[in-house]
Design an enzyme around this catalytic site. Sequence first.
Site, mmCIF file in Angstrom:
data_model
loop_
_atom_site.group_PDB
_atom_site.id
_atom_site.type_symbol
_atom_site.label_atom_id
_atom_site.label_comp_id
_atom_site.label_asym_id
_atom_site.label_seq_id
_atom_site.Cartn_x
_atom_site.Cartn_y
_atom_site.Cartn_z
ATOM 1 C CG ASP A 1 7.319 -3.499 -4.932
ATOM 2 O OD1 ASP A 1 8.356 -3.700 -5.574
ATOM 3 O OD2 ASP A 1 6.606 -4.420 -4.493
ATOM 4 N NE ARG B 1 4.200 0.450 -0.464
ATOM 5 C CZ ARG B 1 4.228 -0.751 0.092
ATOM 6 N NH1 ARG B 1 5.147 -1.610 -0.270
ATOM 7 N NH2 ARG B 1 3.327 -1.098 0.982
HETATM 8 P P1 AMP Z 1 5.208 -8.361 -1.969
HETATM 9 O O1 AMP Z 1 5.996 -9.412 -2.657
HETATM 10 O O2 AMP Z 1 4.554 -8.811 -0.699
HETATM 11 O O3 AMP Z 1 5.960 -7.080 -1.819
HETATM 12 O O4 AMP Z 1 3.972 -8.052 -2.927
HETATM 13 C C1 AMP Z 1 4.109 -7.579 -4.245
HETATM 14 C C2 AMP Z 1 2.757 -7.178 -4.778
HETATM 15 O O5 AMP Z 1 1.886 -8.307 -4.845
HETATM 16 C C3 AMP Z 1 2.030 -6.163 -3.926
HETATM 17 O O6 AMP Z 1 1.369 -5.291 -4.819
HETATM 18 C C4 AMP Z 1 1.043 -6.977 -3.156
HETATM 19 O O7 AMP Z 1 -0.074 -6.241 -2.747
HETATM 20 C C5 AMP Z 1 0.681 -8.062 -4.144
HETATM 21 N N1 AMP Z 1 0.235 -9.310 -3.491
HETATM 22 C C6 AMP Z 1 0.989 -10.184 -2.797
HETATM 23 N N2 AMP Z 1 0.243 -11.208 -2.363
HETATM 24 C C7 AMP Z 1 -1.033 -11.000 -2.780
HETATM 25 C C8 AMP Z 1 -2.277 -11.681 -2.640
HETATM 26 N N3 AMP Z 1 -2.372 -12.825 -1.975
HETATM 27 N N4 AMP Z 1 -3.363 -11.129 -3.207
HETATM 28 C C9 AMP Z 1 -3.276 -9.980 -3.897
HETATM 29 N N5 AMP Z 1 -2.152 -9.282 -4.057
HETATM 30 C C10 AMP Z 1 -1.039 -9.765 -3.519
HETATM 31 MG MG MG Z 2 5.680 -5.390 -0.959
#
Ligand code: AMP
Ligand code: MG
Length: 482
Positions: free
Chosen positions: A250, A181
């Site tokens: 990201d 990314r």
């Molecule tokens: P996202 O909004 O899905 O792009 O996630 C942003 C960040 O939050 C990434 O680093 C994910 O791995 C982390 N993340 C999202 N949901 C969880 C979760 N339930 N447990 C741990 N990390 C999370």
């Molecule tokens: Mg993400």
Amino acid sequence: MNKVNWKFDNTYSKLSKSFRELIKPTPVHNPEIIIFNHQLAKNLNLDFSRLNNEELSNIFSGNVLPKDTITLAQAYAGHQFGHFTMLGDGRAVLLGEHIDNNKNRYDIQFKGSGRTSFSRGGDGRAALGPMLREYLISEAIHALKIPTTRSLAVVKTGEKVVRENLLEGAILTRIASSHIRVGTFQYIAATQNIENLNTLVDYTINRHYPELISSKFKAFDLLEKVIQVQIDLVINWMRVGFIHGVMNTDNMSISGETIDYGPCAFMDHYDPKTVFSSIDKFGRYAYSNQPPITKWNLARFAECIIPLIDKSEDYAIKLATDLIDNFQNIYEDKWLNMMKDKLGILGKDKDDKKLINDLLDWMKKNKVDYTNTFCNLMGINSDEVFKKKEFINWKNQWNKRSKLNNSTKEKQSKIMAENNPKIIPRNHKVEEALSEAEKGNLDKIKKLLSILKNPYDNQNNIEEYKIPAPPSSKKYQTFCGT
Ligand code: AMP
Ligand code: MG
């Protein structure tokens, strides 16, 4: 297990520790395969036909790992709604890279597979609804001929996840040409290790842009490539009215694939300010903001690789700035061509921009459905709104323009049919399918998936899937379901 024909390579695991944490998925109690993408498996030259559901459930929950995998969580950073954070796979593991018979390399990743050292406060898990949503929309985007990660399987874990309510836990198997990314570069750049930064540029070029391997200006050329693929991507989103919803750095892939389907949705009536995500309070990721945000993210990418563009920092910044500043020109050119394709008009005319903007203004003023307007122009929608005088007048202009440059009705119809979907994932249909699936009934999501497989075809008996949600007092909202 190798009756499946997995061919794993693990180049990412060979990068230094700064790039990843070696970690296994956390086993789950009672895995149950919910949906499986047989066609995609076939395209990957994988054969699961001799496996029963229990075996599939065990594989796609991570309870039984295929041979030759070296599982890991990737490190990355990101600007989330403009704020820089060190992140990483907090709930995903990469199994490795599967190589198909044509030597194409695909990341196989589990999302929702348990905690990692990047989990911060999170539980490392995912809920069924959001994972099915990613499956559904990513497959729809693929069928719309837009680069995207794909979805191979969703497994219910048999464990509950705690969100606002207790929800069914699930794991999605995501297929991507890679998970590198903009945020991956931001992470490495933040560690200020030039050797690692060089490694990442080389790794990325080997994997995605091999034509640059012998370039003397790798970092510069890579920036130029990534700008190109990202412009093409966002043009495609604009073409079909897709709103990603969370274009943090990201969530921007260096390969140019759409990645991370959270609060995404498709615009129904045309309004450039459309935002569906409940957390996007200021409309940072609104429909019409997607191009400038793409540019903003690309500028963050450029900053990371400045030290590799030229020994002189000032000169490197000048070179990168010139590239980034050219975004607008390239974007506008490509946008104009894309809209001309939607209208099926050939060549150039000085009034083209006005013709297009007049149509968009009319749609906006009258809150007319974006997709269906182009369907009307293709002769397959006769809603009352298209009988309005203002629209008929516009159509007369369009008809006149359509005849220029040796065009024919046939040529026009062909271009329009290739560029205007007849069907998109309608928000209320997506919600309906997901809520049924969460109750254990998968009929609706399967039906929706099958219709969305051929969005450019004329399909019979799908009228109800073409109608936008009835106007209700409540605005449609999506949630960053995790
Ligand atoms: P996202 O909004 O899905 O792009 O996630 C942003 C960040 O939050 C990434 O680093 C994910 O791995 C982390 N993340 C999202 N949901 C969880 C979760 N339930 N447990 C741990 N990390 C999370
Ligand atoms: Mg993400």
